[in-house]
Design a protein around this motif. Structure first.
Motif, PDB file in Angstrom:
ATOM      1  N   GLN A  34      -4.131  14.999 -33.469  1.00 22.29           N
ATOM      2  CA  GLN A  34      -2.834  14.518 -33.940  1.00 22.29           C
ATOM      3  C   GLN A  34      -1.727  15.542 -33.710  1.00 22.29           C
ATOM      4  OE1 GLN A  34      -3.905  13.712 -38.008  1.00 22.29           O
ATOM      5  NE2 GLN A  34      -4.329  11.562 -37.605  1.00 22.29           N
ATOM      6  N   THR A  35      -2.044  16.812 -33.917  1.00 26.21           N
ATOM      7  CA  THR A  35      -1.016  17.836 -33.799  1.00 26.21           C
ATOM      8  C   THR A  35      -0.782  18.258 -32.349  1.00 26.21           C
ATOM      9  OG1 THR A  35      -2.675  19.561 -34.204  1.00 26.21           O
ATOM     10  CG2 THR A  35      -1.424  18.768 -36.108  1.00 26.21           C
ATOM     11  N   GLY A  36      -1.571  17.735 -31.423  1.00 24.54           N
ATOM     12  CA  GLY A  36      -1.299  18.008 -30.016  1.00 24.54           C
ATOM     13  C   GLY A  36       0.092  17.531 -29.641  1.00 24.54           C
ATOM     14  N   ALA A  37       0.563  16.514 -30.347  1.00 22.96           N
ATOM     15  CA  ALA A  37       1.906  15.989 -30.080  1.00 22.96           C
ATOM     16  C   ALA A  37       2.984  17.009 -30.404  1.00 22.96           C
ATOM     17  CB  ALA A  37       2.135  14.717 -30.887  1.00 22.96           C
ATOM     18  N   LEU A  38       2.694  17.947 -31.309  1.00 25.89           N
ATOM     19  CA  LEU A  38       3.692  18.966 -31.656  1.00 25.89           C
ATOM     20  C   LEU A  38       4.019  19.836 -30.455  1.00 25.89           C
ATOM     21  CD1 LEU A  38       5.473  20.452 -33.680  1.00 25.89           C
ATOM     22  CD2 LEU A  38       3.465  21.790 -34.364  1.00 25.89           C
ATOM     23  N   ARG A  39       3.002  20.314 -29.754  1.00 29.04           N
ATOM     24  CA  ARG A  39       3.261  21.138 -28.568  1.00 29.04           C
ATOM     25  C   ARG A  39       3.948  20.337 -27.478  1.00 29.04           C
ATOM     26  NH1 ARG A  39      -0.820  25.691 -26.637  1.00 29.04           N
ATOM     27  NH2 ARG A  39       1.149  26.270 -25.660  1.00 29.04           N
ATOM     28  N   GLU A  40       3.571  19.081 -27.367  1.00 27.99           N
ATOM     29  CA  GLU A  40       4.205  18.239 -26.347  1.00 27.99           C
ATOM     30  C   GLU A  40       5.684  18.005 -26.645  1.00 27.99           C
ATOM     31  OE1 GLU A  40       1.929  14.682 -26.158  1.00 27.99           O
ATOM     32  OE2 GLU A  40       0.084  15.688 -25.508  1.00 27.99           O
ATOM     33  N   SER A  41       6.066  18.164 -27.904  1.00 25.84           N
ATOM     34  CA  SER A  41       7.467  17.931 -28.273  1.00 25.84           C
ATOM     35  C   SER A  41       8.357  19.129 -27.981  1.00 25.84           C
ATOM     36  CB  SER A  41       7.560  17.583 -29.765  1.00 25.84           C
ATOM     37  OG  SER A  41       7.302  18.723 -30.574  1.00 25.84           O
ATOM     38  N   ALA A  42       7.785  20.277 -27.623  1.00 28.72           N
ATOM     39  CA  ALA A  42       8.588  21.472 -27.353  1.00 28.72           C
ATOM     40  C   ALA A  42       9.628  21.174 -26.277  1.00 28.72           C
ATOM     41  CB  ALA A  42       7.695  22.628 -26.916  1.00 28.72           C
ATOM     42  N   GLY A  43      10.864  21.544 -26.554  1.00 30.04           N
ATOM     43  CA  GLY A  43      11.944  21.311 -25.611  1.00 30.04           C
ATOM     44  C   GLY A  43      12.618  19.962 -25.765  1.00 30.04           C
ATOM     45  N   THR A  44      12.120  19.121 -26.652  1.00 33.52           N
ATOM     46  CA  THR A  44      12.727  17.808 -26.889  1.00 33.52           C
ATOM     47  C   THR A  44      13.171  17.710 -28.342  1.00 33.52           C
ATOM     48  OG1 THR A  44      10.678  16.703 -27.565  1.00 33.52           O
ATOM     49  CG2 THR A  44      11.135  16.821 -25.204  1.00 33.52           C
ATOM     50  N   GLY A  45      14.078  16.790 -28.621  1.00 32.58           N
ATOM     51  CA  GLY A  45      14.540  16.612 -29.992  1.00 32.58           C
ATOM     52  C   GLY A  45      15.107  17.911 -30.540  1.00 32.58           C
ATOM     53  N   THR A  46      14.894  18.156 -31.813  1.00 33.62           N
ATOM     54  CA  THR A  46      15.304  19.430 -32.412  1.00 33.62           C
ATOM     55  C   THR A  46      14.077  20.146 -32.957  1.00 33.62           C
ATOM     56  OG1 THR A  46      15.630  18.616 -34.686  1.00 33.62           O
ATOM     57  CG2 THR A  46      17.479  18.343 -33.133  1.00 33.62           C
ATOM     58  N   VAL A  47      14.166  21.457 -33.020  1.00 31.57           N
ATOM     59  CA  VAL A  47      13.057  22.247 -33.554  1.00 31.57           C
ATOM     60  C   VAL A  47      12.774  21.835 -34.994  1.00 31.57           C
ATOM     61  CG1 VAL A  47      12.258  24.575 -34.120  1.00 31.57           C
ATOM     62  CG2 VAL A  47      13.589  24.183 -32.030  1.00 31.57           C
ATOM     63  N   GLY A  48      13.838  21.657 -35.786  1.00 39.33           N
ATOM     64  CA  GLY A  48      13.663  21.285 -37.186  1.00 39.33           C
ATOM     65  C   GLY A  48      12.972  19.957 -37.363  1.00 39.33           C
ATOM     66  N   ASP A  49      13.402  18.947 -36.618  1.00 43.36           N
ATOM     67  CA  ASP A  49      12.786  17.622 -36.738  1.00 43.36           C
ATOM     68  C   ASP A  49      11.325  17.653 -36.293  1.00 43.36           C
ATOM     69  OD1 ASP A  49      15.091  16.524 -37.717  1.00 43.36           O
ATOM     70  OD2 ASP A  49      15.683  15.540 -35.850  1.00 43.36           O
ATOM     71  N   ASN A  50      11.047  18.389 -35.233  1.00 44.49           N
ATOM     72  CA  ASN A  50       9.667  18.461 -34.735  1.00 44.49           C
ATOM     73  C   ASN A  50       8.747  19.102 -35.771  1.00 44.49           C
ATOM     74  OD1 ASN A  50      10.525  17.337 -32.326  1.00 44.49           O
ATOM     75  ND2 ASN A  50      10.666  19.298 -31.254  1.00 44.49           N
ATOM     76  N   LEU A  51       9.211  20.165 -36.397  1.00 50.95           N
ATOM     77  CA  LEU A  51       8.392  20.851 -37.406  1.00 50.95           C
ATOM     78  C   LEU A  51       8.257  20.018 -38.672  1.00 50.95           C
ATOM     79  CD1 LEU A  51       9.701  24.491 -36.940  1.00 50.95           C
ATOM     80  CD2 LEU A  51       7.358  23.710 -36.525  1.00 50.95           C
ATOM     81  N   THR A  52       9.314  19.336 -39.059  1.00 53.39           N
ATOM     82  CA  THR A  52       9.249  18.470 -40.245  1.00 53.39           C
ATOM     83  C   THR A  52       8.189  17.384 -40.050  1.00 53.39           C
ATOM     84  OG1 THR A  52      11.552  18.857 -40.875  1.00 53.39           O
ATOM     85  CG2 THR A  52      10.535  16.815 -41.656  1.00 53.39           C
ATOM     86  N   GLY A  53       8.202  16.751 -38.883  1.00 56.59           N
ATOM     87  CA  GLY A  53       7.208  15.722 -38.598  1.00 56.59           C
ATOM     88  C   GLY A  53       5.801  16.275 -38.560  1.00 56.59           C
ATOM     89  N   ALA A  54       5.652  17.468 -37.983  1.00 58.97           N
ATOM     90  CA  ALA A  54       4.327  18.074 -37.873  1.00 58.97           C
ATOM     91  C   ALA A  54       3.767  18.460 -39.236  1.00 58.97           C
ATOM     92  CB  ALA A  54       4.395  19.304 -36.975  1.00 58.97           C
ATOM     93  N   LEU A  55       4.585  19.045 -40.103  1.00 60.53           N
ATOM     94  CA  LEU A  55       4.103  19.433 -41.429  1.00 60.53           C
ATOM     95  C   LEU A  55       3.695  18.210 -42.243  1.00 60.53           C
ATOM     96  CD1 LEU A  55       6.542  22.296 -42.521  1.00 60.53           C
ATOM     97  CD2 LEU A  55       4.225  22.494 -41.611  1.00 60.53           C
TER      98      LEU A  55
END
Length: 206
Positions: free
Chosen positions: A71-92
Motif C-alpha cells: 500500500q505504501t509503495g504509492a507514497l514513493r511513486e507520488s514523489a514529485g507530484t502533488g504537494t509534499v504535505g498532501d502526500n505525507l498526510t495521505g500516507a500517514l
C-alpha cells in the motif's frame, strides 16, 4: 460453537478473525480460543497450521506488514507530484490505519512475539513502525533529490518526527481517528522548515 467447520483458506480466515478481535476487544483479549471462536472453528485448526499461538501472531504481523508495504509503495511513486504535505498526510493515514494501530500494542504487549519478529526480519521487533519508517524515509529522500525539500534537510529527524508523532496522533482514537485537517496541520508543522529552506524557487511550492 461448531468444531467441524472446514476453513477453505484457514490461515487467512484465522488472520481476519484475529483482526476483528483486536479491533473490537484489544490486544489483551487476543487468545487462540478467541480467534478460533471468532472464526467459527475448532481450536485445533489453528494448531494444525501454526506451531503455537506466538507463531500464529508473528505470521499475522508479517502478513499485515507486507500488505502495508504494498500500500505504501504509492507514497514513493507520488514523489514529485502533488504537494509534499498532501502526500505525507495521505500516507500517514494509511500507515496508521485501524489495523496497524491495533497491531502495534499487541507487539509491545508480548515479549515472545517481539523476539520472533526480530528473528524473522530486520527491524521486525516493531514491524509496523519499521515499515512506516522505511516508507517515509525513502519518500523524503526522493523529494530531497527533486529539490522539493531542502538539500540539507535531516531525513532521519524528519522521519522520526513524522512516524513518532503520527503514531501518537492516531493512537488516541477517542472519539475517533484524527481528521484529514488535523493530520495535515501536524505534517505541515513538521516539514515547514525543510520546505521553506529549499535552495531554489524553481520547483513547485508545497
Amino acid at each position: 460453537m461448531p468444531t467441524g467447520v472446514h476453513l477453505r483458506d484457514a490461515r487467512q480466515q484465522l488472520f481476519d478473525a484475529a483482526e476483528r478481535v483486536l479491533l473490537r476487544d484489544g490486544p489483551h483479549a487476543l487468545t487462540s480460543r478467541a480467534v478460533t471462536d471468532e472464526a467459527g472453528c475448532a481450536k485445533g485448526v489453528l494448531h494444525r497450521h501454526f506451531s503455537d499461538f506466538d507463531a500464529f501472531l508473528a505470521d499475522l504481523v508479517l502478513d499485515r506488514a507486507a500488505q502495508l508495504e504494498a500500500q505504501t509503495g504509492a507514497l514513493r511513486e507520488s514523489a514529485g507530484t502533488g504537494t509534499v504535505g498532501d502526500n505525507l498526510t495521505g500516507a500517514l493515514t494509511i500507515l496508521f490505519g485501524p489495523i496497524p494501530v491495533a497491531i502495534i500494542p499487541l507487539i509491545t504487549f508480548r515479549d515472545e512475539l517481539r523476539a520472533r519478529l526480530r528473528k524473522a526480519t530486520p527491524g521486525g521487533g516493531i514491524a509496523i513502525l519499521a515499515q512506516a519508517t522505511t516508507a517515509v524515509s525513502a519518500y523524503l529522500t526522493d523529494e530531497r533529490e527533486r529539490g522539493r525539500i531542502a538539500a540539507d534537510a535531516d531525513i532521519d529527524s524528519l522521519t522520526l518526527s513524522l512516524v513518532g508523532g503520527g503514531h501518537l496522533l492516531f493512537t488516541d482514537r477517542d472519539p475517533g481517528p484524527p481528521t484529514t485537517a488535523v493530520v495535515d496541520k501536524f505534517v505541515s508543522a513538521v516539514i515547514a522548515d525543510a520546505v521553506r529552506r529549499r535552495p531554489t524557487a524553481s520547483h513547485p511550492m508545497l
